[in-house]
Design a protein around this motif. Structure first.
Motif, PDB file in Angstrom:
ATOM      1  N   TYR A 562     -54.457  -4.639  14.784  1.00 48.82           N
ATOM      2  CA  TYR A 562     -53.210  -4.189  14.611  1.00 48.82           C
ATOM      3  C   TYR A 562     -52.961  -2.937  15.645  1.00 48.82           C
ATOM      4  O   TYR A 562     -51.579  -2.899  16.060  1.00 48.82           O
ATOM      5  CB  TYR A 562     -53.018  -3.268  12.964  1.00 48.82           C
ATOM      6  CG  TYR A 562     -51.833  -2.612  12.635  1.00 48.82           C
ATOM      7  CD1 TYR A 562     -50.862  -3.226  12.486  1.00 48.82           C
ATOM      8  CD2 TYR A 562     -51.764  -1.014  12.269  1.00 48.82           C
ATOM      9  CE1 TYR A 562     -49.711  -2.841  12.174  1.00 48.82           C
ATOM     10  CE2 TYR A 562     -50.657  -0.585  12.090  1.00 48.82           C
ATOM     11  CZ  TYR A 562     -49.523  -1.411  11.768  1.00 48.82           C
ATOM     12  OH  TYR A 562     -48.356  -0.795  11.575  1.00 48.82           O
ATOM     13  N   PHE A 568     -49.287  -8.082  12.455  1.00 51.19           N
ATOM     14  CA  PHE A 568     -48.497  -7.369  11.372  1.00 51.19           C
ATOM     15  C   PHE A 568     -46.960  -6.804  12.450  1.00 51.19           C
ATOM     16  O   PHE A 568     -46.763  -5.637  11.857  1.00 51.19           O
ATOM     17  CB  PHE A 568     -49.009  -6.202  10.597  1.00 51.19           C
ATOM     18  CG  PHE A 568     -50.106  -6.564   9.865  1.00 51.19           C
ATOM     19  CD1 PHE A 568     -50.031  -7.584   9.003  1.00 51.19           C
ATOM     20  CD2 PHE A 568     -51.303  -5.706   9.921  1.00 51.19           C
ATOM     21  CE1 PHE A 568     -50.839  -7.953   8.199  1.00 51.19           C
ATOM     22  CE2 PHE A 568     -52.408  -6.344   8.924  1.00 51.19           C
ATOM     23  CZ  PHE A 568     -52.186  -7.349   8.133  1.00 51.19           C
ATOM     24  N   GLN A 569     -46.753  -7.427  13.382  1.00 53.82           N
ATOM     25  CA  GLN A 569     -45.826  -6.902  14.055  1.00 53.82           C
ATOM     26  C   GLN A 569     -44.463  -7.624  13.415  1.00 53.82           C
ATOM     27  O   GLN A 569     -44.263  -8.558  12.869  1.00 53.82           O
ATOM     28  CB  GLN A 569     -45.690  -7.255  15.543  1.00 53.82           C
ATOM     29  CG  GLN A 569     -46.963  -6.720  16.120  1.00 53.82           C
ATOM     30  CD  GLN A 569     -46.881  -5.030  16.186  1.00 53.82           C
ATOM     31  OE1 GLN A 569     -45.896  -4.445  16.451  1.00 53.82           O
ATOM     32  NE2 GLN A 569     -48.115  -4.474  15.659  1.00 53.82           N
ATOM     33  N   PRO A 570     -43.433  -6.572  13.575  1.00 55.27           N
ATOM     34  CA  PRO A 570     -42.096  -7.137  12.915  1.00 55.27           C
ATOM     35  C   PRO A 570     -41.596  -8.310  13.707  1.00 55.27           C
ATOM     36  O   PRO A 570     -41.641  -8.487  15.096  1.00 55.27           O
ATOM     37  CB  PRO A 570     -41.248  -5.894  13.343  1.00 55.27           C
ATOM     38  CG  PRO A 570     -41.772  -4.919  14.107  1.00 55.27           C
ATOM     39  CD  PRO A 570     -43.155  -4.958  14.030  1.00 55.27           C
ATOM     40  N   ILE A 581     -38.410  -1.708  20.778  1.00 56.59           N
ATOM     41  CA  ILE A 581     -37.661  -0.890  20.311  1.00 56.59           C
ATOM     42  C   ILE A 581     -38.576   0.507  20.168  1.00 56.59           C
ATOM     43  O   ILE A 581     -39.533   0.205  19.210  1.00 56.59           O
ATOM     44  CB  ILE A 581     -36.753  -0.945  19.213  1.00 56.59           C
ATOM     45  CG1 ILE A 581     -36.243  -2.479  19.096  1.00 56.59           C
ATOM     46  CG2 ILE A 581     -35.518  -0.002  18.747  1.00 56.59           C
ATOM     47  CD1 ILE A 581     -35.732  -2.865  17.378  1.00 56.59           C
ATOM     48  N   ASP A 582     -38.361   1.484  20.451  1.00 53.74           N
ATOM     49  CA  ASP A 582     -39.119   2.522  20.080  1.00 53.74           C
ATOM     50  C   ASP A 582     -38.304   3.760  19.502  1.00 53.74           C
ATOM     51  O   ASP A 582     -37.544   4.239  20.237  1.00 53.74           O
ATOM     52  CB  ASP A 582     -39.992   3.230  21.217  1.00 53.74           C
ATOM     53  CG  ASP A 582     -41.099   4.015  20.757  1.00 53.74           C
ATOM     54  OD1 ASP A 582     -41.346   4.499  19.625  1.00 53.74           O
ATOM     55  OD2 ASP A 582     -42.035   4.423  21.598  1.00 53.74           O
ATOM     56  N   LEU A 583     -38.500   4.152  18.474  1.00 51.18           N
ATOM     57  CA  LEU A 583     -37.629   4.919  17.829  1.00 51.18           C
ATOM     58  C   LEU A 583     -37.976   6.485  18.325  1.00 51.18           C
ATOM     59  O   LEU A 583     -37.021   7.143  17.983  1.00 51.18           O
ATOM     60  CB  LEU A 583     -37.560   4.938  16.158  1.00 51.18           C
ATOM     61  CG  LEU A 583     -36.969   3.918  15.499  1.00 51.18           C
ATOM     62  CD1 LEU A 583     -37.278   3.760  14.095  1.00 51.18           C
ATOM     63  CD2 LEU A 583     -35.430   3.463  15.966  1.00 51.18           C
ATOM     64  N   HIS A 584     -39.047   6.561  18.579  1.00 48.13           N
ATOM     65  CA  HIS A 584     -39.361   8.143  19.225  1.00 48.13           C
ATOM     66  C   HIS A 584     -39.005   8.201  20.652  1.00 48.13           C
ATOM     67  O   HIS A 584     -39.630   7.824  21.412  1.00 48.13           O
ATOM     68  CB  HIS A 584     -40.785   8.387  19.251  1.00 48.13           C
ATOM     69  CG  HIS A 584     -41.287   8.111  17.672  1.00 48.13           C
ATOM     70  ND1 HIS A 584     -41.338   8.979  16.677  1.00 48.13           N
ATOM     71  CD2 HIS A 584     -42.058   7.022  17.048  1.00 48.13           C
ATOM     72  CE1 HIS A 584     -41.802   8.636  15.552  1.00 48.13           C
ATOM     73  NE2 HIS A 584     -42.301   7.406  15.785  1.00 48.13           N
TER      74      HIS A 584
ATOM     75  N   GLY B 268     -49.531   3.493  12.598  1.00 49.62           N
ATOM     76  CA  GLY B 268     -48.937   2.391  12.792  1.00 49.62           C
ATOM     77  C   GLY B 268     -47.636   2.200  12.182  1.00 49.62           C
ATOM     78  O   GLY B 268     -46.475   1.528  12.641  1.00 49.62           O
ATOM     79  N   GLY B 269     -47.660   2.956  11.129  1.00 45.37           N
ATOM     80  CA  GLY B 269     -46.327   3.017   9.966  1.00 45.37           C
ATOM     81  C   GLY B 269     -45.040   3.361  11.087  1.00 45.37           C
ATOM     82  O   GLY B 269     -44.107   2.939  10.826  1.00 45.37           O
ATOM     83  N   ALA B 270     -45.403   4.325  11.747  1.00 44.01           N
ATOM     84  CA  ALA B 270     -44.299   4.886  12.706  1.00 44.01           C
ATOM     85  C   ALA B 270     -44.134   4.167  13.773  1.00 44.01           C
ATOM     86  O   ALA B 270     -42.755   3.987  14.021  1.00 44.01           O
ATOM     87  CB  ALA B 270     -44.820   6.376  12.911  1.00 44.01           C
ATOM     88  N   SER B 271     -45.183   3.775  14.356  1.00 42.88           N
ATOM     89  CA  SER B 271     -44.933   2.945  15.731  1.00 42.88           C
ATOM     90  C   SER B 271     -44.120   1.635  15.590  1.00 42.88           C
ATOM     91  O   SER B 271     -43.470   1.035  16.524  1.00 42.88           O
ATOM     92  CB  SER B 271     -46.152   2.863  16.587  1.00 42.88           C
ATOM     93  OG  SER B 271     -46.970   1.970  15.750  1.00 42.88           O
ATOM     94  N   LYS B 272     -44.436   1.260  14.147  1.00 42.53           N
ATOM     95  CA  LYS B 272     -43.829   0.104  13.873  1.00 42.53           C
ATOM     96  C   LYS B 272     -42.285  -0.139  14.034  1.00 42.53           C
ATOM     97  O   LYS B 272     -41.600  -0.979  14.480  1.00 42.53           O
ATOM     98  CB  LYS B 272     -44.036  -0.388  12.425  1.00 42.53           C
ATOM     99  CG  LYS B 272     -44.048  -1.455  11.847  1.00 42.53           C
ATOM    100  CD  LYS B 272     -44.610  -1.679  10.392  1.00 42.53           C
ATOM    101  CE  LYS B 272     -44.162  -2.896   9.938  1.00 42.53           C
ATOM    102  NZ  LYS B 272     -44.992  -3.114   8.690  1.00 42.53           N
ATOM    103  N   TRP B 273     -41.587   1.287  13.810  1.00 41.72           N
ATOM    104  CA  TRP B 273     -40.182   1.282  14.146  1.00 41.72           C
ATOM    105  C   TRP B 273     -39.858   1.539  15.389  1.00 41.72           C
ATOM    106  O   TRP B 273     -39.091   2.255  15.917  1.00 41.72           O
ATOM    107  CB  TRP B 273     -39.795   2.060  13.277  1.00 41.72           C
ATOM    108  CG  TRP B 273     -40.010   1.868  11.975  1.00 41.72           C
ATOM    109  CD1 TRP B 273     -41.079   2.636  10.999  1.00 41.72           C
ATOM    110  CD2 TRP B 273     -39.351   1.048  11.018  1.00 41.72           C
ATOM    111  NE1 TRP B 273     -41.231   1.934   9.870  1.00 41.72           N
ATOM    112  CE2 TRP B 273     -39.900   1.113   9.693  1.00 41.72           C
ATOM    113  CE3 TRP B 273     -38.197   0.270  11.166  1.00 41.72           C
ATOM    114  CZ2 TRP B 273     -39.756   0.345   8.580  1.00 41.72           C
ATOM    115  CZ3 TRP B 273     -38.050  -0.481  10.149  1.00 41.72           C
ATOM    116  CH2 TRP B 273     -38.737  -0.443   8.576  1.00 41.72           C
TER     117      TRP B 273
END
Lengths: 584, 273
Positions: A562, A568-570, A581-584, B268-273
């Motif tokens: 992971y 488990f990747q979208p 896409i990186d939201l950060h 992981g939960g965060a980087s997922k987005w």
């Protein structure tokens, strides 16, 4: 305003604290106060109750010291739950000052094997026998003699300990479901007819007795037969039995281990204290127990302590296996550095017949003290004095018809005195001895009369005749003064009476098991541990290990994958592409 | 003078004292006992003694197996409950939660005794066999006692989940099942992990439950340690300390493991987005 209230409260608190401490100081600082630190089993001395029905032995002793000896004694009384806890606690309090060892207690009451262990480890002061007049005059000569023969490392146990309470080990059982004959057999707990209904003690020593009795039962029974045939005398017989119960060679341990492993599948479980309650409530049918607990369980089941509904009352029984069993006793010992003079005074006080009776009534165990008061107490609890059936006494009526002679003696019951006392109930006992063709049977006829207020006359309310059996306790009550016979006639054989006062046959086949050395204890503990874990197939063990290892492995791989972004990747919905896409 | 000035750090002094007397000191004592024999000479025999006995390894396996089963059952029961409670818009949901965690306020020895009586009642009705099912009884007791400890952490995490994350998932076309597995579950992982640590580790040693409900027929590590400390031989405290130390190491390792996992998941939960 608020401030004033706070100040007041704080002031009161401070004052009470100061008062509390100064009071303490006052008590301690008085020169003539002597402190006796006693360490005893829980619920093992008469502590008194609100109604004053039971004596408060501790404060009575303090009063006795004050009034009779003119000494100011305070008893600091504390209690323990197991011998091992006591031993640990005692050892933790050990102090060595200038080559002298002291412990934090003056007087302790461990069981026989712990006493022997403490003697072996040189933890105890010796007893000055001349100071224990009450004990040596009052205690049963038979018991004293048995202790006299008990040695550890060449030291006599009787030089270090004074017996307090004693008894045997046996089975409490429910005769409604368990055959009496089975209960006298060591294989009772292994008996598949009673699968899942028995409990044994969760303690290696007691379970060892049980298993030894089981694996060497044939050998024990053979000895018993030799004894009953007269080929062995009581002492040799007992010595041979003791040798069997004391075996700790590796073959025996192996046998015992296998026996206990088998046992685990057949019993309900192991218990420390819950067996008494479970037994009395009918949850289990068989409990391997100490006689004192046995008496307590039988009493509880009958509703002696609480009011229980009629249909929940159980009549339980007590049996000591015919092949032989273990005798236990708890005795008073003085750890090194103890205030021996005062301790002996306390033991001597406890050995007074009246105090012994108080303690016995309160805790239900059997005191080592014999003598007239104790005998009367036993008669009062369980039956009728042997003297009542004495055919030589005045007032015995003899009726002969054919081969049968009937002797009747009845106790005076003075209605006149009762009337003037205002008593509304009087009773009358008839003692009937029947001799027919050389066999003697004994009966008691009990009659109660109740005062009829209107006619001022006593009317018969209850009248019953039942057979009683003679139990000769002359071996134990060997110091009676006022009584010619130490027999007790009872209709409750195999119940509380038998647990409290075993007959001579029973004590002859009981041994005082030795105290195991440290290395023996270790071997036995290991054996016990293995036996308690039980036979668990290695398949189960390996599958548990496999599952655990599997989970760890799976979790680790999943998280690493992971982390690397492999799983488990979208996923993009159909018709779309996913960009980084990186939201950060 | 400066050194005596009160600073906020000094508020921690009572705890430091407490910590050093009741946590650090015992730990030091355990280590000291574990590596010495009865004469206080250094030795590794206590550990060898423990690991060389197949019985002890059996006990270890049984303890962890029991703990694993308990944990799985606890989570399986706790998660749906926590989820429903967190989702419900009922005013009374606070009361429902209270009902679930109420037993936590009662001492577990009492609770265990109560479960024992309940099982006996079932036994009396002929539904359940107390004497046969001692292992099952133990698990029932463990689950009963530790269930509140697994509901609470999951519930706290679940109610804190940002509703917009779920809305976003829905907006992006995920159906409710996908939303749950893709969004809610990963986000609630910290709660599950803390529930696991709060259930799994204590259950390996809670021998009181095993003794009361398992009729003392189930031996777990807790029993092993207790037996050693009760044995009263010269070296039994040393062996007991060694077992405790082994257990401590295992607990520490699994804490590290679950901590790592937790960390990963959050990342992981965060980087997922």
């Amino acid at each position: 305003m608020k401030k004033v209230v706070y100040m007041l409260i704080i002031g009161i608190l401070c004052a009470s604290i100061v008062l509390y401490f100064t009071q303490g100081i006052e008590k301690v600082s008085a020169d003539d106060v002597e402190i006796l630190r006693v360490y005893n089993w829980e619920e093992y001395i008469s502590e008194g109750d609100e109604d004053g029905e039971y004596a408060d032995v501790i404060s009575d002793f303090e009063t006795y010291c004050q009034e009779v000896l003119g000494r100011n004694v305070i008893v600091e009384y504390s209690t323990f739950g197991t011998n091992e806890n006591m031993y640990n606690e005692l050892n933790m309090s050990k102090k060595s000052v200038g080559g002298k060892t002291t412990y934090s207690y003056d007087l302790v009451c461990p069981s026989e094997y712990m006493i022997m262990k403490m003697i072996r480890e040189d933890m105890l002061e010796t007893i000055d026998k001349s100071k224990l007049e009450n004990y040596y005059n009052g205690a049963s000569g038979y018991l004293l003699e048995r202790f006299e023969n008990l040695t550890v490392d060449g030291k006599k146990v009787s030089d270090y300990a004074a017996c307090y309470m004693w008894g045997t080990m046996g089975f409490v059982y429910n005769p409604e479901f368990v055959e009496d004959i089975d209960a006298f057999d060591w294989s009772l707990c292994w008996n598949e007819d009673y699968k899942g209904t028995s409990t044994i003690k969760d303690s290696v020593r007691d379970s060892y007795v049980l298993a030894i009795g089981y694996v060497y039962q044939d050998e024990l029974l053979a000895l018993s037969e030799q004894y009953s045939k007269g080929e062995l005398d009581a002492v040799t017989y007992n010595a041979k039995i003791t040798e069997i119960f004391d075996r700790t060679d590796s073959d025996t341990i192996e046998l015992v281990k296998n026996a206990l492993l088998d046992l685990k599948d057949n019993i309900f479980g192991y218990e420390v204290d819950s067996g008494k309650k479970d037994m009395a409530q009918g949850k289990i049918l068989i409990n391997f127990a100490w006689s004192g607990d046995g008496v307590y369980t039988l009493d509880t089941a009958e509703g002696a302590y609480d009011d229980i509904p009629e249909d929940e009352i159980l009549e339980l029984s007590w049996a000591v296996p015919t092949a032989g069993s273990n005798i236990w006793f708890d005795g008073w010992v003085m750890p090194k550095g103890s205030n021996t003079e005062l301790s002996l005074e306390f033991i001597n006080y406890l050995s007074r017949p009246d105090v012994a009776v108080s303690n016995m009534s309160y805790i239900g165990y059997t005191s080592a003290i014999a003598g007239d008061s104790l005998y009367e107490n036993a008669v009062d609890w369980y039956g009728y004095a042997g003297d009542s059936f004495n055919l030589e006494q005045d007032g015995v009526e003899k009726v002969v018809s054919g081969n049968k002679a009937t002797y009747t003696y009845f106790e005076d019951c003075d209605f006149e005195t009762a009337l003037s006392d205002g008593e509304t109930e009087v009773y009358k006992n008839w003692y009937i001895t029947e001799v027919e063709d050389g066999t003697t049977t004994y009966f008691v006829r009990e009659q109660y009369f109740i005062l009829n207020e209107d006619t001022s006359e006593y009317e018969l309310d209850y009248d019953e005749t039942f057979e009683v059996f003679e139990v000769d306790l002359s071996y134990f009550f060997d110091n009676l003064e006022e009584y010619d016979s130490a027999s007790i006639f009872t209709d409750t054989l195999g119940r509380q009476f038998s647990a409290q006062y075993p007959d001579f046959d029973t004590v002859t086949r009981c041994t005082i098991m030795k105290s195991f050395t440290d290395s023996e204890t270790k071997d036995l503990n290991d054996m016990w541990q293995t036996a308690k874990i039980g036979r668990i197939s290695s398949a189960i063990i390996w599958s548990i290990i496999g599952v655990l290892a599997g989970i760890i492995l799976v979790v680790i791989t999943l998280t690493t994958l992971y982390k690397k972004g492999k799983i488990f990747q979208p996923k993009a919905p159909k018709g779309y592409t996913l960009k980084n896409i990186d939201l950060h | 003078m400066n050194a005596l000035r009160f600073s906020r750090k000094h508020l921690g002094i009572p705890y430091i004292i407490f910590l050093s007397v009741f946590v650090i000191l015992p730990l030091v004592l355990i280590v000291l006992y574990a590596f010495t024999d009865s004469e206080w000479h250094f030795t590794l025999n206590n550990f060898a003694d423990f690991f060389l006995r197949s019985g002890n390894l059996k006990v270890l396996a049984i303890s962890f197996g029991l703990a694993l089963l308990t944990t799985v059952i606890c989570i399986l029961i706790a998660y749906p409950v926590a989820y429903v409670l967190a989702q419900s818009k009922l005013k009374a949901s606070g009361i429902y939660l209270l009902l679930f965690i109420l037993p936590m306020w009662i001492n577990f020895v009492l609770r265990t005794a109560a479960v024992k009586e309940l099982l006996y009642m079932l036994d009396g009705l002929g539904i359940y066999d107390v004497s046969e099912n001692y292992f099952l009884s133990t698990i029932i007791g463990m689950v009963y006692d530790y269930l509140p400890f697994s509901i609470l952490p999951i519930y706290t995490v679940l109610i804190k989940i940002d509703k917009s994350a779920i809305e976003a998932s829905m907006d992006l076309g995920a159906n409710p099942v996908q939303t749950f597995f893709r969004t809610t579950l990963p986000l609630s992982m910290p709660g599950i992990m803390s529930a696991v640590t709060m259930v799994f580790l204590p259950t390996t040693t809670t021998y009181v439950i095993a003794d009361t409900l398992g009729n003392s027929k189930v031996t777990i590590i807790g029993n092993l340690i207790k037996t050693q400390f009760d044995a009263g031989t010269a070296e039994s405290w040393h062996v007991g300390s060694a077992i405790s130390l082994v257990l401590l190491v295992i607990i520490f390792a699994s804490m590290l493991f679950s901590g790592k996992l937790n960390e990963n998941d959050q990342k992981g939960g965060a980087s997922k987005w």
